[in-house]
Scaffold this active site. Sequence first.
Site, short mmCIF file in Angstrom:
data_model
loop_
_atom_site.label_atom_id
_atom_site.label_comp_id
_atom_site.label_asym_id
_atom_site.label_seq_id
_atom_site.Cartn_x
_atom_site.Cartn_y
_atom_site.Cartn_z
N ARG A 104 -12.85 3.72 4.04
CA ARG A 104 -13.71 2.57 3.72
C ARG A 104 -15.12 3.09 3.49
O ARG A 104 -15.71 3.70 4.38
CB ARG A 104 -13.69 1.54 4.87
CG ARG A 104 -14.73 0.46 4.70
CD ARG A 104 -14.54 -0.71 5.65
NE ARG A 104 -13.43 -1.54 5.24
CZ ARG A 104 -13.23 -2.79 5.65
NH1 ARG A 104 -14.08 -3.35 6.51
NH2 ARG A 104 -12.20 -3.49 5.23
N HIS A 131 -11.07 -3.86 -3.16
CA HIS A 131 -10.45 -3.95 -1.83
C HIS A 131 -8.96 -4.21 -2.03
O HIS A 131 -8.45 -5.29 -1.74
CB HIS A 131 -11.12 -5.08 -1.04
CG HIS A 131 -10.80 -5.10 0.42
ND1 HIS A 131 -10.08 -4.11 1.06
CD2 HIS A 131 -11.10 -6.02 1.39
CE1 HIS A 131 -9.97 -4.41 2.35
NE2 HIS A 131 -10.57 -5.56 2.57
N GLN A 134 -6.39 -5.62 0.62
CA GLN A 134 -6.51 -7.06 0.86
C GLN A 134 -5.69 -7.84 -0.16
O GLN A 134 -5.05 -8.84 0.16
CB GLN A 134 -7.98 -7.48 0.79
CG GLN A 134 -8.20 -8.95 1.10
CD GLN A 134 -7.87 -9.31 2.53
OE1 GLN A 134 -8.35 -8.67 3.46
NE2 GLN A 134 -7.03 -10.32 2.74
N ASP A 223 -15.27 -15.57 -0.91
CA ASP A 223 -15.64 -14.49 0.01
C ASP A 223 -17.10 -14.71 0.39
O ASP A 223 -17.79 -15.56 -0.20
CB ASP A 223 -15.44 -13.14 -0.71
CG ASP A 223 -15.62 -11.92 0.20
OD1 ASP A 223 -15.66 -12.08 1.43
OD2 ASP A 223 -15.71 -10.80 -0.35
N CYS A 263 -10.57 -13.45 2.57
CA CYS A 263 -10.20 -12.18 3.21
C CYS A 263 -10.69 -12.08 4.65
O CYS A 263 -10.16 -11.30 5.42
CB CYS A 263 -10.72 -11.01 2.38
SG CYS A 263 -12.52 -10.92 2.25
N ARG A 291 -1.83 -8.39 6.12
CA ARG A 291 -2.41 -7.05 6.01
C ARG A 291 -1.48 -6.04 6.69
O ARG A 291 -1.25 -4.95 6.19
CB ARG A 291 -3.80 -7.00 6.67
CG ARG A 291 -4.88 -7.82 5.97
CD ARG A 291 -5.26 -7.27 4.62
NE ARG A 291 -5.72 -5.89 4.67
CZ ARG A 291 -6.98 -5.51 4.91
NH1 ARG A 291 -7.92 -6.40 5.10
NH2 ARG A 291 -7.32 -4.22 4.93
N1 NVA Z 1 -16.86 -8.54 0.15
C1 NVA Z 1 -16.77 -8.24 1.57
C2 NVA Z 1 -15.36 -8.12 2.00
C3 NVA Z 1 -15.18 -7.86 3.47
C4 NVA Z 1 -13.76 -7.67 3.88
C5 NVA Z 1 -17.55 -6.97 1.85
O1 NVA Z 1 -17.44 -6.02 1.07
O2 NVA Z 1 -18.27 -6.94 2.83
N1 CP Z 2 -10.66 -8.46 5.34
C1 CP Z 2 -11.08 -7.30 5.88
O1 CP Z 2 -11.00 -6.23 5.28
O2 CP Z 2 -11.57 -7.43 7.14
P1 CP Z 2 -12.32 -6.31 7.98
O3 CP Z 2 -13.65 -6.07 7.32
O4 CP Z 2 -12.45 -6.91 9.35
O5 CP Z 2 -11.51 -5.06 7.98
#
Ligand code: NVA
Ligand code: CP
Length: 304
Positions: A104, A131, A134, A223, A263, A291
């Site tokens: 990540r 992502h 997801q 989101d 998500c 997930r």
């Molecule tokens: N768009 C959000 C998704 C989190 C799972 C982010 O990147 O923070």
């Molecule tokens: N949806 C998702 O990826 O959640 P987290 O940021 O908690 O991993």
Amino acid sequence: MTLRHFLTISDLTYDELIRLLDRASALKALRGAPEHPKPLDGKTVALVFEKASTRTRLSLEVGINELGASPVTLISKDTQLVRGEPIEDTARMLSSYVHAVVYRTFGHDRLERLAQSSTIPVVNGLSDRFHPCQLLADLMTVRQSFGPSLKDIRVAWIGDGNNMAHSWIASAALGGFELVLACPDRYQPDPEVLADARANGAKVRLIERPEEAAEGAMVVTTDVWASMGQESEAKERRNAFSGFLVDDAIMRRASSEAIFLHCLPAHRGEEVSASVIDGVQSRVWDEAENRLHTQKALLEWLIT
Ligand code: NVA
Ligand code: CP
């Protein structure tokens, strides 16, 4: 065996996607039973996080254990990455210790560089661009509501043209469903992501008004307005996104069968009202659970 990575949903063919989603359903049904397979017995999977996570970390750690393997989680601030160790050197080292890595990070190029220098499968655990893990869970949830074919679905995205919007756009090309997005002017999806998806046959439309996007949709999704790394823009974004709240009025424009997806984590009262996310059309808890099942199917396929 050919080395495969999962950096975007477009790394899959349609048949591979459907096979993974079918396998995820089979693993869900077997969960907790003695005949649940342990195809990764004795293996190790590294999880490397440069951003916060609750679901991704938990679902992967649990899923990896259930497949018979061991997860090792690295939080980047405790690693040499923060002291500038090149991602390429990290890739070579990881490749000699573990059987796959989930990463990540911020820039998607970091994932691509990790993959280029790795001899093990690399999975995108979220980048600023995509992502895809997801989306596997989201598409499994869509199938649980509307049946196995993704082709006749209409999805409405209301909100930021961010990594999740990009992932839905790429998925529309793969899954063959229709996608309508309403995003504020300054927060449109990347034109390159749109162009790639359209070149691959995606039926994607950008429209101005959230209520029009929702019209007749079977899936309404959104989101957060400020993603990880954009915290300093939160106030400015709250102003720009005014009018983009998914509330009961928006859901009334959608199909009477429509489901709501997010998500998570969510901000009730910003991008979605409490009445929608906690209401009868919401499938966010199935989505979060999925997930686990989809990532188990993914890792089994990539590693074995
Ligand atoms: N768009 C959000 C998704 C989190 C799972 C982010 O990147 O923070
Ligand atoms: N949806 C998702 O990826 O959640 P987290 O940021 O908690 O991993």
